[in-house]
Motif scaffolding. Structure first.
Motif, mmCIF file in Angstrom:
data_model
loop_
_atom_site.group_PDB
_atom_site.id
_atom_site.type_symbol
_atom_site.label_atom_id
_atom_site.label_comp_id
_atom_site.label_asym_id
_atom_site.label_seq_id
_atom_site.Cartn_x
_atom_site.Cartn_y
_atom_site.Cartn_z
ATOM 1 N N PRO A 1 0.835 -1.207 0.000
ATOM 2 C CA PRO A 1 0.000 0.000 0.000
ATOM 3 C C PRO A 1 0.865 1.251 0.000
ATOM 4 N N ILE B 1 -3.290 -3.886 -7.539
ATOM 5 C CA ILE B 1 -4.045 -3.331 -6.406
ATOM 6 C C ILE B 1 -3.148 -3.378 -5.172
ATOM 7 N N PRO B 2 -3.415 -2.523 -4.197
ATOM 8 C CA PRO B 2 -2.599 -2.589 -2.975
ATOM 9 C C PRO B 2 -2.886 -3.887 -2.219
ATOM 10 N N ASP B 3 -1.842 -4.453 -1.650
ATOM 11 C CA ASP B 3 -2.008 -5.593 -0.730
ATOM 12 C C ASP B 3 -2.744 -5.091 0.503
ATOM 13 N N SER B 4 -3.914 -5.625 0.751
ATOM 14 C CA SER B 4 -4.577 -5.315 2.019
ATOM 15 C C SER B 4 -4.656 -6.537 2.923
ATOM 16 N N TRP C 1 -2.121 -7.048 5.781
ATOM 17 C CA TRP C 1 -2.371 -6.082 6.858
ATOM 18 C C TRP C 1 -3.615 -6.460 7.641
#
Lengths: 440, 440
Positions: free
Chosen positions: A199, A208-211, A214
């Motif tokens: 992110p 896409i951002p790694d969420s 997290w």
């Protein structure tokens, strides 16, 4: 397909309470006691005063009246902490502070409000070395008896207790400066997927951002684990296999569990499935639940339990909640590892998949409900899931994502306050239907 | 005497949300968001596939049937993370993985289960460069539309939210690697009393182990504060005054609040009262509550709020719970700082003081209730306060200390699961009476 409860049982079977460790009192907070704690001595240790006042012989003041006070010689002044043991003989009294041991001979305490040190005419005046008692007291009055709280040898804390402030205080009060607890699990969390970037980094088409790493790291930490967050890892089965084996071998520090996300469905790039295909201890099983059907579970050769969760964010979150969290709590030493399921009533309508249980993120249905708070999620959270009760005391809930329940709705997931568990036999939820919800 | 609610209001008036700080995502867990978080782009950013399968033009496969499959040329292979943008022209398809952007021209995804790569006789066989679609799909089928989760500019997290795992995930998904939150309060906890010795040290007559500094330190930590634990301090007003002034001046590191225990009643050795007697910002007030009547409250010259709690362990614990904890939550930035008060029913009988509210430590009354667990105390606690409900859904409770409610019963306090709040007007609680309880 494996049922939801069957898979929950399989995941719990991988978890055993972790070894114990002796820690200082405050460090035990939030951990699970691994010993019974007994008091070596009675609590309180001595009869002691519950008030500031005078230790007396009750018989001496039986006739005391405001207009005819009884005068007693003051033979001692007992502060809390004093080791004085003055004899209180007939006609004598000892000034005593709350908590100080009641001296030999005394059998009651007269509160300071019921005394004076002299009377001159109608006014109370000082009288060095004496006290005037205006009212009688019963034998034992305002005396806390030795052993009131616990007798010598009594167990005051039991193994299995989640240590909170009152447990810390009870341990201190019996003279303990350390407690033996189960240590926290250390959990490695690994997200996978070529489409993921950390992110905050720039995105090109398709990225896409790694969420998930997290999300899962935060969830594991909230479940009481220390977390090693890794990823996003590339869709390279050999490299991922090496990483998981290295984690299992303790090359990144000892880990007690590994949780991966992504790469477990039936596509051509299912990296986790490919990486663990030749690990005999790990099985990939479809589970009759929505979201979260593709699940993998097992042990690596070094014995580390591994959960491979699906990669859609909502699937990852709900899978962690129902499959991983109970196992982490069991590792911490808790016996009761399930969140309470609270009866609720649907204020919304949605369909559920045939033959699969459904885990539906929900919010309270009262119009004033603030979606920014999460009832029951932390001890420090003041929100109240009881605020939107139906007439019979049940909470009314609606879907957190009313436009759809897609497992990709990660932003919407943040408004969810709980999960409704819809059994596999139900195909449609209608307003007024009974539900079971746990607040997350 | 000041009423319970009036004193609660006075303590909350001392607390304002602490300054904000920007922290990494995981470090925001359990803190309170101090900014609205919006997504700079639509979520998802592109129309993308919800399934592993083939991106097609729905019109091309409208006539597909299992016995008459439609053959499409495969013009691309779109893994998740691919930045390929192949045009899907009539008669063409692109192999696509879950999450990959739907390519231009395609308007639906056929799941891989509804395709094959060739048919030979009755069996499906490979056919390089082509796919056979066995069933029609609707326009938009298995496509997650851009903006489904959030439109560009949408607020996905609101200031004031207690950051949990789903908030961390939502922030990551909009590209945030940090969040602006209110920092934690740093609280100094000081126990006082000449009778106190650190737990674990030998005791002579009149001495007891200090449990209050540990109790309050643990309670403050559980309320989300960082804690500086001090004490036991001697009954020396001048020395204690110097210590409190030094804390106020930041000489032990900055502190946002000071909590003392002991030395506030009407005795001759009330060290806290004596130490702060000349501080104009601090007032000592009797509060109409049992336990916990003697309370002190105010600000030291440097502006640090100070709570001086009574020294009996149960009084300290209940006073912290109702007076200090809400203030610490307010400092953390929470708006709703009260625990939910849950309707309950008495299964026990006890008397309450005239004209004072009572805070009674209680346990669930069901025989199977395990006093070693504390429902609702931590997110990780699996116990269920709902287990002992009366017929109308209310929880039945009894006193945690049935032999008495003395405020010295520190060992017994550890079995309490909540506090019943009995209003000042009540003088007797009888079985079946309605109560309000908060689980601690």
């Amino acid at each position: 397909m494996r049922g939801l409860d069957e898979h929950r049982a399989a995941t719990l079977a991988l978890a055993t309470p972790l070894p114990t460790v002796e820690v200082h009192l405050l460090d035990a907070l939030g951990l699970v006691l691994a010993e019974d704690v007994a008091t070596p001595e009675a609590l309180p240790r001595w009869d002691n005063s519950a008030m500031d006042g005078y230790a007396v012989r009750a018989a001496d003041v039986a006739a005391a009246r405001p207009d005819a006070p009884v005068r007693l010689r003051v033979v001692a002044d007992l502060a809390a902490g004093s080791d004085d043991e003055p004899e209180v003989t007939p006609g004598a009294a000892a000034r005593i502070m709350t908590g100080a041991p009641v001296p030999p001979g005394a059998d009651a305490v007269v509160p300071v409000e019921l005394t004076a040190t002299a009377v001159t005419g109608g006014a109370w005046e000082p009288d060095e070395g004496a006290v005037l008692v205006r009212e009688p007291v019963a034998t034992g009055a305002h005396v806390r008896c030795a052993g009131d709280d616990a007798a010598a040898g009594d167990t005051v804390l039991r193994a299995g207790a989640l240590v909170g402030p009152a447990h810390v205080a009870a341990a201190a009060s019996v003279g303990r400066s350390t407690l033996v607890v189960h240590r926290r699990p250390r959990v490695a969390v690994v997200s996978t997927g070529d489409e993921l970037v950390p992110p905050g980094e720039p995105l090109r088409r398709g990225q896409i951002p790694d969420s998930n790493s997290w999300l899962l790291a935060a969830a594991a930490r909230e479940a009481g684990a220390d977390v090693l967050r890794l990823g996003p890892e590339r869709d390279d089965p050999a490299a991922l296999h090496r990483l998981l084996r290295a984690l299992d071998a303790g090359e990144h520090g000892a880990v007690d569990a590994i949780v991966t996300s992504g790469g477990v469905s039936a596509g051509a790039y299912d990296v986790v499935k490919a990486a663990l295909a030749d690990e005999p201890g790990v099985a990939f099983v479809p589970v009759a639940v929505q979201p979260g059907k593709p699940q993998g579970l097992g042990r690596l050769p070094g014995g580390t339990p591994v959960w491979t969760l699906p990669g859609n964010p909502v699937s990852s979150a709900t899978s962690f909640e129902v499959f991983v969290r109970p196992a982490l709590l069991r590792m911490r030493g808790l016996v009761d590892v399930e969140r309470p399921r609270v009866p609720a009533v649907a204020a919304d309508s949605w369909s559920t998949p045939v033959g699969r249980a459904q885990l539906m993120p929900v919010v309270r249905a009262d119009p004033g409900a603030d979606s920014g708070t999460r009832p029951g999620a932390l001890a420090s959270d003041g929100a109240d899931p009881a605020a939107a009760r139906s007439g019979d005391g049940r909470v009314a809930v609606r879907r957190a994502t009313p436009r759809g329940s897609g497992s990709h709705l990660v932003a919407r997931l943040a408004v969810a306050q709980g999960l409704a568990v819809i059994p596999a036999g139900v195909e449609q939820v209608r307003p007024g239907d009974s539900l079971e919800v746990f607040w997350t």
